[in-house]
Motif scaffolding. Sequence first.
Motif, PDB file in Angstrom:
ATOM      1  N   MET A 124       0.843  -1.191   0.000  1.00 26.87           N
ATOM      2  CA  MET A 124       0.000   0.000   0.000  1.00 26.87           C
ATOM      3  C   MET A 124       0.880   1.242   0.000  1.00 26.87           C
ATOM      4  N   GLY A 125       0.324   2.326  -0.487  1.00 27.33           N
ATOM      5  CA  GLY A 125       1.092   3.561  -0.518  1.00 27.33           C
ATOM      6  C   GLY A 125       0.228   4.787  -0.358  1.00 27.33           C
ATOM      7  N   TRP A 126       0.867   5.859   0.045  1.00 25.71           N
ATOM      8  CA  TRP A 126       0.235   7.180   0.091  1.00 25.71           C
ATOM      9  C   TRP A 126       0.940   8.077  -0.934  1.00 25.71           C
ATOM     10  N   PHE A 127       0.141   8.843  -1.649  1.00 28.06           N
ATOM     11  CA  PHE A 127       0.637   9.798  -2.623  1.00 28.06           C
ATOM     12  C   PHE A 127      -0.048  11.133  -2.341  1.00 28.06           C
ATOM     13  N   ARG A 128       0.469  12.192  -2.939  1.00 28.76           N
ATOM     14  CA  ARG A 128      -0.192  13.490  -2.777  1.00 28.76           C
ATOM     15  C   ARG A 128      -0.060  14.300  -4.045  1.00 28.76           C
ATOM     16  N   ASP A 145       3.401  20.851   2.611  1.00 30.08           N
ATOM     17  CA  ASP A 145       2.717  19.557   2.680  1.00 30.08           C
ATOM     18  C   ASP A 145       1.260  19.665   2.228  1.00 30.08           C
ATOM     19  N   THR A 146       0.800  20.877   1.987  1.00 28.36           N
ATOM     20  CA  THR A 146      -0.578  21.072   1.531  1.00 28.36           C
ATOM     21  C   THR A 146      -0.815  20.379   0.204  1.00 28.36           C
ATOM     22  N   ALA A 147      -1.810  19.518   0.171  1.00 22.02           N
ATOM     23  CA  ALA A 147      -2.110  18.727  -1.028  1.00 22.02           C
ATOM     24  C   ALA A 147      -3.337  17.869  -0.765  1.00 22.02           C
ATOM     25  N   VAL A 148      -3.822  17.245  -1.828  1.00 19.31           N
ATOM     26  CA  VAL A 148      -4.786  16.169  -1.677  1.00 19.31           C
ATOM     27  C   VAL A 148      -3.987  14.882  -1.541  1.00 19.31           C
ATOM     28  N   TYR A 149      -4.277  14.124  -0.509  1.00 22.47           N
ATOM     29  CA  TYR A 149      -3.560  12.888  -0.231  1.00 22.47           C
ATOM     30  C   TYR A 149      -4.411  11.695  -0.660  1.00 22.47           C
ATOM     31  N   TYR A 150      -3.752  10.782  -1.384  1.00 20.32           N
ATOM     32  CA  TYR A 150      -4.434   9.619  -1.934  1.00 20.32           C
ATOM     33  C   TYR A 150      -3.806   8.333  -1.420  1.00 20.32           C
ATOM     34  N   CYS A 151      -4.657   7.367  -1.206  1.00 17.17           N
ATOM     35  CA  CYS A 151      -4.236   6.023  -0.842  1.00 17.17           C
ATOM     36  C   CYS A 151      -4.225   5.182  -2.127  1.00 17.17           C
TER      37      CYS A 151
END
Length: 112
Positions: free
Chosen positions: A34-38, A90-96
Motif C-alpha cells: 500500500m502507498g500514500w501519494f499526494r 505539505d498542503t495537497a490532496v492525499y491519496y491512498c
Amino acid sequence: QVQLLESGGGLVQAGGSLRLSCAASGRTFSSYAMGWFRQAPGKEREFVAGINLSGGTPNYADSVKGRFAISRDNAKKMVYLQMNSLKPEDTAVYYCNGQGTWGQGTQVTVSS
C-alpha cells in the motif's frame, strides 16, 4: 476488486499533526503493498510513503522522512499516515493506493 476510502484530512497550523486513514474493502488486503501519494495544486501526483504486505520496511519520500510514518493493520484492512511537524508545502490532496486502485483523496491544508 479493492476499493479505498481516505479520511482524516483537514486544516492545521504549521508544526501541527494529522493522521490520515485509508479503509480498504476486499478479501485480499494483506496480499498487496500500500502507498500514500499526494498532489498539490498545479503539480503532478507524487509518492509520499509505501509499506509492504506485512507492514515492515516502510519507505518514504525524502521530503517527509523523519516527519511522516506509514503503518497498516491487516486485520482491520486499514492503512494510516501519521504526519507530524507539518509544513505549508505539505498542503495537497492525499491519496491512498493499492493494487493500482486510487481512493478519492482527502485534503490536507497547512497554514503558515
